[in-house]
Enzyme design. Structure first.
Site, mmCIF file in Angstrom:
data_model
loop_
_atom_site.group_PDB
_atom_site.id
_atom_site.type_symbol
_atom_site.label_atom_id
_atom_site.label_comp_id
_atom_site.label_asym_id
_atom_site.label_seq_id
_atom_site.Cartn_x
_atom_site.Cartn_y
_atom_site.Cartn_z
ATOM 1 N N GLU A 11 0.804 -1.224 0.000
ATOM 2 C CA GLU A 11 0.000 0.000 0.000
ATOM 3 C C GLU A 11 0.834 1.269 0.000
ATOM 4 O OE1 GLU A 11 -0.297 -2.445 2.317
ATOM 5 O OE2 GLU A 11 -2.288 -2.438 3.228
ATOM 6 N N ASP A 97 -1.821 -5.290 3.765
ATOM 7 C CA ASP A 97 -1.920 -5.689 5.171
ATOM 8 C C ASP A 97 -2.855 -6.884 5.351
ATOM 9 O OD1 ASP A 97 -0.247 -3.617 5.908
ATOM 10 O OD2 ASP A 97 -1.896 -2.224 6.236
ATOM 11 N N ASP A 99 -5.438 -7.812 7.069
ATOM 12 C CA ASP A 99 -6.687 -7.587 7.781
ATOM 13 C C ASP A 99 -7.766 -7.434 6.725
ATOM 14 O OD1 ASP A 99 -6.249 -5.073 6.720
ATOM 15 O OD2 ASP A 99 -5.766 -4.147 8.638
ATOM 16 N N GLU A 101 -9.317 -4.843 5.633
ATOM 17 C CA GLU A 101 -9.039 -3.726 4.731
ATOM 18 C C GLU A 101 -7.981 -4.114 3.707
ATOM 19 O OE1 GLU A 101 -10.097 0.396 4.030
ATOM 20 O OE2 GLU A 101 -10.729 -0.872 5.689
ATOM 21 N N TYR A 326 2.827 -4.853 12.957
ATOM 22 C CA TYR A 326 1.621 -4.226 12.423
ATOM 23 C C TYR A 326 0.780 -3.630 13.555
ATOM 24 C CZ TYR A 326 -2.422 -3.591 9.388
ATOM 25 O OH TYR A 326 -3.470 -3.064 8.669
ATOM 26 N N ARG A 328 -2.440 -2.597 13.646
ATOM 27 C CA ARG A 328 -3.883 -2.819 13.751
ATOM 28 C C ARG A 328 -4.110 -4.275 14.146
ATOM 29 N NH1 ARG A 328 -3.725 0.443 8.968
ATOM 30 N NH2 ARG A 328 -4.506 2.544 9.417
ATOM 31 N N HIS A 373 -3.184 -10.814 14.174
ATOM 32 C CA HIS A 373 -1.760 -10.582 14.164
ATOM 33 C C HIS A 373 -1.226 -10.798 15.569
ATOM 34 C CE1 HIS A 373 -2.732 -8.741 10.383
ATOM 35 N NE2 HIS A 373 -3.465 -7.836 10.982
#
Length: 917
Positions: A11, A97, A99, A101, A326, A328, A373
């Site tokens: 990203e 990532d 997750d 998203e 990470y 989040r 995570h």
């Protein structure tokens, strides 16, 4: 044979540069710079679609809630670059990532790039050489369920916002928004303020004193104790009163007032105190778990005074640069490598006795924890200490890294050990105590002694409990005493106290409340809090979050007409349902259908959101926008802000009741009846008379208005024919000359403005002169957006209000000779800071002040500073990163009309499919 090349897409440009250094020439790492496409605004749909099934939401609710996606205008260049890179690749690695998203970004990339080469999903929790290598060796396929969950969330938020927000526009104010999490967060803040408004203060008294043993090894060592009982009754403290100022328990508790407390002091004059009981217990305290997203936001707010948005931005930078894992995550779990690293470092820095015999294991409290995570910790299989990164990190980045490092290491350290002691001592009250004479006055004290600091040597968790509400237990050591020992009491004094209303939410405590209620996801809390502040629902007062009157109106409408949408349990249930979709245990179309169309078994008699909006009935806007203060006074939320009005005042027929604006600095719980009457009295004031205009003979006054302080002339009352009809009277009044008015300059105040100042203000607009070329008159005027020059239809901004009276014709002509920069544009200003050269452009980076705030530039690329970064705090590294991100986005373009509808075959090539229930 051509050389094999693999394309990796992440990203962030920062991640791309970092990972490229680990992978070498066989890999090309590119950045999507976040999402590449989303649901467009319905107004921006292609013309042929606006009247079709996608026209209302950009989602076809009648056909499986099919979304219509569109590439962002400023991402079309990025997509073109990615397609070009993909042409030369033999494999595509999607390294967004891990997750929901990130999974959705990866899916959107597949849909838009349409790769014809093998696609692999590559995930990692930290950006280190070892982690990237492990990720390459353990790729997986795209997780359809995570994509479904994120898509469901996006569609749900679109349906919620687009159905409910227009109701707010019609009944409260244009431009407002409602949201699944933001509205509930706002309700929490409003409800807390309502509790504060309803709170009734209770007064109570107690007695404190200093006591020392008369004999023994610790004779003379003083400690402080507080009166806790009179005879068999306990003395009331703040926790014994409810929010209405009443004792919760009527029996067994004595409420001391000031005379009674002073009588107790008098009754203890010369009294002999003795120890009645002494209790000692071992004390043990465990370390807090490693950071999750929410606990990191809470602790950085408490300890570092960083907002949630600032925390997450700083953590993102630390993660992308390889300093932490990470950021989040719902999980406090540490990997085996991280656990050993923390234990090893604790032993090296504090000694082997500070490390327990077995590693500590932490598990998520939330059974629905997703985004699986590790906890947030320093990156790598061995941690770098804050001292080792001090030269690389500074400011917020260093402070946050240090906080994460301390918490992680402390989580694997030994318990803190010690002992707690509690003592009760008493003396008989003399006749001077009045009604309490003959009773025992019992005093209590307690203390904690830490004998082995354990994890406290590295870190201690903060608390949201306000000062003074943590109880009596402290770290002070009590002297050695035994039951029956005599004590000397001195300095006895009566103390008065007032109960306090419930504390307002801070960002930390609001995050904690949302997490405990199961509302939203920790990864979204920073954005949620920023949204309710940006929308004008919540203001910050120091650390406290204060709701505005606008929030009161919005929440009242939602509570009365959309009650289930702001119900805490229902919102948490929605979050749990999204977790089940992510786990493949629930089907998204069926769930969205029940939410939007209803299923006959849910709330509101089984109706869904659509029916709820279509059958709202009449909503009385004045009632929704009003809050009763008392004695006939209420607050109204008007188009231009809140104001108070006195409904009990006598007014003529057809006239409005007395009104006065409510200043922003007055919090809702501070607007009492007395304060409201004070505002009304000030608003009814005819103003401060400054004198008489020597030309017109009219009186000049200075007044406080809804839009700020101003000066005006008082015109004589008109003499109208009493026989005129109402319509004729209105027409005659409209034809009369209006009084001249002028807003005060920013440098003026109502208290200090003079008659000369007022006459100058009333002389505006001022004729500066005539343009010799066009013959048009140039005037200097003060407008809504500040001082400006006007020549026909051509306006130019002035640098200061004082120029209105001083600018000459030559100076005005020079301004008009310059190229027009548009409304609000300003002349170039000297840089606020210089930050060295940009490695990409090679040009000097400076921080400048612009129309929309401070920005960083290298002369070619400009980037406005984020809200949590100031010109004083920004580092050269941050500036370089901001400029790199801006370059990666490419030039902004108008939204493209070529769009892509989400196709039914949305699965990635060669993906596994999971049967859904």
């Amino acid at each position: 044979m051509p050389h094999a090349r693999k394309l990796v897409i992440v990203e962030s440009p920062t991640k791309a540069r970092k990972i490229q250094g680990y992978l070498g020439d066989d890999y090309e790492v590119e950045a999507s710079v976040g999402h590449i496409r989303d649901l467009p605004q319905p107004s921006e749909l292609p013309p042929d679609m606006k009247k079709g099934p996608y026209g209302k939401f950009a989602v076809d609710v009648q056909n499986g809630f099919e979304p219509y996606y569109e590439v962002y205008a400023d991402k079309r260049k990025t997509v073109t670059q990615l397609k070009r890179a993909l042409k030369d690749a033999d494999e595509l690695y999607l390294a967004t990532d891990e997750d929901r998203e990130g999974e959705a970004i990866a899916w959107h990339l597949i849909q838009e790039l349409k790769p014809k080469v093998p696609v692999k999903r590559m995930v990692f929790h930290e950006i280190t050489r070892e982690a990237i290598q492990r990720a390459l060796e353990n790729t997986r396929e795209l997780d359809d369920n995570l994509v479904d969950a994120q898509e469901t969330r996006r569609i749900l938020d679109r349906l919620y916002g687009y159905e409910v927000s227009p109701v707010l526009w019609r009944k409260v104010r244009q431009g407002l928004s409602a949201g699944r999490v933001q509205s509930v967060a706002t309700r929490l803040v409003v409800e807390r303020e309502r509790e504060r408004m309803a709170f009734v203060t209770a007064e109570y008294w107690d007695v404190t004193g200093q006591f020392t043993p008369v004999e023994g090894d610790d004779a003379g060592q003083a400690f402080r104790a507080r009166l806790s009982g009179l005879g068999a009754d306990r003395v009331a403290s703040g926790r014994d009163f409810d929010d209405r100022g009443r004792l919760k328990v009527r029996t067994g508790v004595v409420h001391l007032d000031e005379p009674a407390a002073h009588a107790v002091v008098a009754g203890l004059d010369g009294a002999e105190f003795a120890v009645r009981s002494l209790e000692t217990k071992p004390y043990s305290r465990k370390p807090a778990a490693p950071f999750t997203t929410s606990t990191l936001q809470q602790e950085s707010s408490r300890k570092l005074r960083m907002s949630s948005r600032q925390t997450m931005r700083t953590a993102q930078s630390l993660y992308e640069n390889g300093y932490i894992t990470y950021m989040r995550t719902d999980s406090p779990t540490l990997s085996a490598e991280a656990t050993q690293a923390a234990r090893r470092q604790a032993a090296e820095l504090y000694g082997p006795e500070y490390v327990p015999g077995a590693p500590r294991v932490y598990t998520p409290k939330n059974k629905g924890a997703q985004e699986a995570h590790e906890a947030i910790r320093p990156a790598g299989d061995s941690f770098r200490t804050p001292a080792q990164v001090a030269r690389e990190l500074s400011g917020d980045q260093f402070r946050l890294y240090e906080l994460i490092w301390k918490r992680t290491v402390a989580s694997q350290m030994a318990d803190a050990k010690g002992s707690t002691a509690s003592v009760r001592l008493a003396a008989r009250l003399s006749d001077a105590a009045g009604e309490a004479a003959g009773k025992d006055a019992v005093f209590s004290a307690s203390g904690t002694v830490i004998t082995f600091r354990g994890f406290l040597a590295a870190y201690e968790e903060g608390t949201d409990v306000p000062d003074g509400e943590t109880g009596e237990r402290g770290d002070a050591r009590l002297p050695r005493m035994a039951e029956g020992d005599r004590l000397d009491g001195r300095g006895l004094a009566a103390d008065g106290h007032s109960t306090s209303p419930p504390a307002r939410y801070t960002e930390a405590s609001l995050v904690k409340a949302l997490e405990e209620l199961g509302i939203g996801r920790p990864s979204t809390y920073a954005a949620t809090i920023s949204t309710i502040q940006d929308r004008g629902y919540v203001q910050s007062r120091g650390q406290a979050l204060v709701p505005t009157w606008l929030a009161f109106a919005v929440i009242r409408l939602l509570e009365e007409h959309f009650e289930w949408l702001v119900d805490y349990d229902f919102t948490a249930e929605m979050e749990a349902d999204l977790d089940e979709i992510a786990a493949g245990q629930r089907e998204r179309v069926a769930w969205l259908s029940r939410f939007y169309f209803g299923d006959g078994t849910g709330r509101a008699e089984g109706s869904g959101l659509r029916d709820l909006v279509e059958n709202l009935g009449e909503i009385d806007a004045p009632t929704i926008n009003s809050v009763e203060i008392g004695e006939g006074i209420r607050v109204r939320v008007g188009r231009y802000g809140p104001y108070v009005e006195d409904l009990g005042a006598e007014v003529a027929d057809g006239e409005n009741p007395p009104r006065a604006s409510v200043p922003d600095e007055i919090a809702p719980d501070e607007l009492t009846v007395a304060k409201a009457r004070e505002l009304l009295a000030a608003g009814a004031d005819d103003g401060r008379v400054l004198g008489t205009d020597p030309v017109s003979g009219h009186e000049i006054v200075a007044r406080a208005g809804r839009y700020g302080p101003y000066v005006t002339e008082v015109l004589p009352e008109p003499e109208l024919d009493p026989g005129l009809s109402a319509a004729a009277k209105k027409k005659a009044l409209a034809a009369l000359p209006k009084p001249r008015t002028g807003s005060l300059f920013k440098t003026m105040s109502l208290d200090s403005v003079t008659l000369d100042d007022a006459l100058k203000l009333l002389s505006l607009p001022r004729a500066v002169g005539t343009d010799p070329e066009s013959g048009a008159e140039i005037t200097a005027q003060n407008g809504r957006y500040g001082p400006y020059l006007k020549k026909g239809t051509d306006s130019r901004t002035l640098a200061s209000e004082e120029q209105l009276f001083t600018i000459t014709l030559d100076e005005a002509l020079k301004i008009y000779a310059e190229p027009k920069r548009g409304r609000g544009a300003r002349a170039a200003t000297p840089p606020l800071r210089e930050l060295g050269d940009d490695p990409t452009s090679g040009k000097p980076i400076t921080v400048k002040d612009g129309r929309f705030g401070a920005y960083v530039t290298d002369g070619e690329t400009n980037r406005t500073l984020p809200r949590d970064v100031t010109p004083e705090s920004i580092t050269p590294e941050q500036a370089i990163e901001l400029l790199a991100e801006k370059r990666a986005q490419g030039p902004a373009k108008k939204r493209a009309t070529s769009s892509t509808r989400k196709t039914p075959a949305k699965k990635a090539p060669a993906k596994k499919t999971t049967a859904k229930k």
